[in-house]
Write a protein that holds these residues in place. Structure first.
Motif, PDB file in Angstrom:
ATOM      1  N   SER A   1       0.757  -1.269  -0.066  1.00 57.64           N
ATOM      2  CA  SER A   1       0.075  -0.052  -0.260  1.00 57.64           C
ATOM      3  C   SER A   1       0.790   1.345   0.058  1.00 57.64           C
ATOM      4  O   SER A   1       0.510   2.139  -0.738  1.00 57.64           O
ATOM      5  CB  SER A   1      -0.870  -0.019   1.023  1.00 57.64           C
ATOM      6  OG  SER A   1      -0.189  -0.140   2.373  1.00 57.64           O
TER       7      SER A   1
ATOM      8  N   GLU B   1     -10.591  -7.248   0.394  1.00 54.05           N
ATOM      9  CA  GLU B   1     -10.256  -8.271   1.303  1.00 54.05           C
ATOM     10  C   GLU B   1      -8.725  -8.675   1.271  1.00 54.05           C
ATOM     11  O   GLU B   1      -8.613  -9.627   1.395  1.00 54.05           O
ATOM     12  CB  GLU B   1     -11.252  -9.472   1.228  1.00 54.05           C
ATOM     13  CG  GLU B   1     -12.805  -8.961   1.415  1.00 54.05           C
ATOM     14  CD  GLU B   1     -13.779 -10.098   1.564  1.00 54.05           C
ATOM     15  OE1 GLU B   1     -13.415 -11.161   1.279  1.00 54.05           O
ATOM     16  OE2 GLU B   1     -14.909  -9.860   2.087  1.00 54.05           O
TER      17      GLU B   1
ATOM     18  N   THR C   1      -4.723  -7.608   2.373  1.00 56.05           N
ATOM     19  CA  THR C   1      -3.608  -6.855   3.275  1.00 56.05           C
ATOM     20  C   THR C   1      -2.355  -6.872   2.480  1.00 56.05           C
ATOM     21  O   THR C   1      -2.241  -7.431   1.682  1.00 56.05           O
ATOM     22  CB  THR C   1      -3.610  -7.383   4.679  1.00 56.05           C
ATOM     23  OG1 THR C   1      -3.043  -8.676   4.518  1.00 56.05           O
ATOM     24  CG2 THR C   1      -4.952  -7.491   5.094  1.00 56.05           C
TER      25      THR C   1
ATOM     26  N   GLN D   1      -6.984   2.222   1.027  1.00 54.83           N
ATOM     27  CA  GLN D   1      -7.617   1.754   2.028  1.00 54.83           C
ATOM     28  C   GLN D   1      -8.837   1.073   1.470  1.00 54.83           C
ATOM     29  O   GLN D   1      -9.358  -0.030   2.074  1.00 54.83           O
ATOM     30  CB  GLN D   1      -7.772   2.688   3.223  1.00 54.83           C
ATOM     31  CG  GLN D   1      -8.209   2.223   4.385  1.00 54.83           C
ATOM     32  CD  GLN D   1      -8.564   2.940   5.639  1.00 54.83           C
ATOM     33  OE1 GLN D   1      -7.973   4.181   5.389  1.00 54.83           O
ATOM     34  NE2 GLN D   1      -9.431   2.508   6.512  1.00 54.83           N
ATOM     35  N   GLN D   2      -9.734   2.033   0.931  1.00 55.75           N
ATOM     36  CA  GLN D   2     -11.034   1.407   0.640  1.00 55.75           C
ATOM     37  C   GLN D   2     -10.953   0.170  -0.362  1.00 55.75           C
ATOM     38  O   GLN D   2     -11.754  -0.835  -0.372  1.00 55.75           O
ATOM     39  CB  GLN D   2     -11.839   2.562  -0.142  1.00 55.75           C
ATOM     40  CG  GLN D   2     -13.179   2.353  -0.502  1.00 55.75           C
ATOM     41  CD  GLN D   2     -13.945   1.644   0.837  1.00 55.75           C
ATOM     42  OE1 GLN D   2     -14.323   2.574   1.826  1.00 55.75           O
ATOM     43  NE2 GLN D   2     -14.709   0.712   0.989  1.00 55.75           N
TER      44      GLN D   2
ATOM     45  N   MET E   1      -8.500  -1.930  -0.737  1.00 55.76           N
ATOM     46  CA  MET E   1      -7.901  -3.146  -0.142  1.00 55.76           C
ATOM     47  C   MET E   1      -9.279  -3.690   0.581  1.00 55.76           C
ATOM     48  O   MET E   1      -9.207  -4.935   0.919  1.00 55.76           O
ATOM     49  CB  MET E   1      -6.723  -2.774   0.565  1.00 55.76           C
ATOM     50  CG  MET E   1      -5.546  -2.410  -0.426  1.00 55.76           C
ATOM     51  SD  MET E   1      -4.193  -1.977   0.585  1.00 55.76           S
ATOM     52  CE  MET E   1      -3.484  -3.485   1.180  1.00 55.76           C
ATOM     53  N   GLU E   2      -9.872  -2.867   1.462  1.00 55.25           N
ATOM     54  CA  GLU E   2     -10.967  -3.659   2.037  1.00 55.25           C
ATOM     55  C   GLU E   2     -12.054  -4.010   1.252  1.00 55.25           C
ATOM     56  O   GLU E   2     -12.393  -5.197   1.393  1.00 55.25           O
ATOM     57  CB  GLU E   2     -11.666  -2.187   2.908  1.00 55.25           C
ATOM     58  CG  GLU E   2     -10.925  -1.648   4.108  1.00 55.25           C
ATOM     59  CD  GLU E   2     -11.596  -0.677   4.645  1.00 55.25           C
ATOM     60  OE1 GLU E   2     -12.703  -0.496   4.369  1.00 55.25           O
ATOM     61  OE2 GLU E   2     -10.866  -0.065   5.724  1.00 55.25           O
ATOM     62  N   ASP E   3     -12.379  -3.534   0.144  1.00 56.72           N
ATOM     63  CA  ASP E   3     -13.179  -4.093  -0.733  1.00 56.72           C
ATOM     64  C   ASP E   3     -12.908  -5.277  -1.394  1.00 56.72           C
ATOM     65  O   ASP E   3     -13.708  -6.452  -1.497  1.00 56.72           O
ATOM     66  CB  ASP E   3     -13.473  -3.138  -2.076  1.00 56.72           C
ATOM     67  CG  ASP E   3     -14.338  -1.889  -1.846  1.00 56.72           C
ATOM     68  OD1 ASP E   3     -14.950  -1.963  -0.585  1.00 56.72           O
ATOM     69  OD2 ASP E   3     -14.437  -0.810  -2.585  1.00 56.72           O
TER      70      ASP E   3
END
Length: 232
Positions: free
Chosen positions: A127, A156, A158, A149-150, A152-154
């Protein structure tokens, strides 16, 4: 001046040359002629002539911007830089960028999200590195951080999972010598050389020290499994 004749340029119907009873002909985008509803016999004063020329410069900037965007998405800063390099006036470039943003054709947040998804899919990296690349393209730090961040969250994922992917892809590209050297049964000196190569690769991809450890672990496991396939 009286407009005597409209002559379409040979290369297409997007531009037209206006001929007057005095002065030089005027080369304009046909869309401007239509918008102003110009026709043969119209009287054109100097103020109107200058206004037509200004409209044409604006049209040229917009067309150049849309052409650049047709090849790939771009952030506002990058697009502005390209347009200015093409010789368009800074004030007109700024106005064009504002208009494109208002029309939803230019969006730094959407660009940052799309760029991040592309990196995660095709060239896994940390990231931190993605944010650096976005900053280099003129994306504001907060916008870049939020987008990464968004996404990577979507998705799933890291930094650890991405480091594992990158390390696995690296192993797939290596020859027998490197794979054997990276396996846990290799002589310590050879294994250290292979680890240093892998560590440098992952570090250049912007992975944190924690993610590096997991990436190296994955690579060694894969290399050990692959090494068993090779003849002794």
């Amino acid at each position: 001046m009286k407009l005597l004749r409209l002559e379409f340029k040979r290369r297409g119907l997007d531009r037209v040359v206006l001929h007057f009873d005095e002065g030089e002909p005027l080369d304009l985008a046909f869309v401007i002629v239509e918008r102003r509803q110009l026709g043969v016999g119209d009287e054109i004063d100097l103020k109107t002539l200058r206004s037509l020329e200004e409209d044409d410069r604006k049209w040229l900037v917009r067309q150049a911007a849309l052409n650049l965007l047709s090849y790939r998405a771009r952030g506002r800063t990058e697009l502005g830089q390209r347009l200015r390099k093409k010789g368009h006036a800074p004030a007109l470039v700024l106005q064009c960028l504002d208009t494109l943003e208002e029309q939803g054709l230019l969006d730094d947040t959407a660009f940052a999200s799309g760029f991040t998804r592309g990196r995660l899919t095709h060239r896994p990296r940390g990231s931190r590195r993605i944010i650096q690349e976005l900053r280099a393209k003129g994306i504001h730090l907060e916008v870049a951080q939020d987008a990464v961040q968004q996404v990577m969250e979507d998705e799933e994922v890291t930094d650890v999972t991405l480091a594992r992917r990158a390390a696995a892809a690296w192993v797939d590209r290596q020859g027998q010598e490197t794979i054997v050297a990276l396996s846990v049964t290799a002589p310590p000196e050879a294994r250290q050389r292979a680890r240093r190569r892998l560590t440098g690769f992952l570090a250049r991809r912007g992975f944190s020290s924690d993610a590096l450890v997991h990436g190296i672990e994955t690579a060694q496991q894969l290399a050990h499994a692959r090494a068993e396939e090779f003849p002794a």
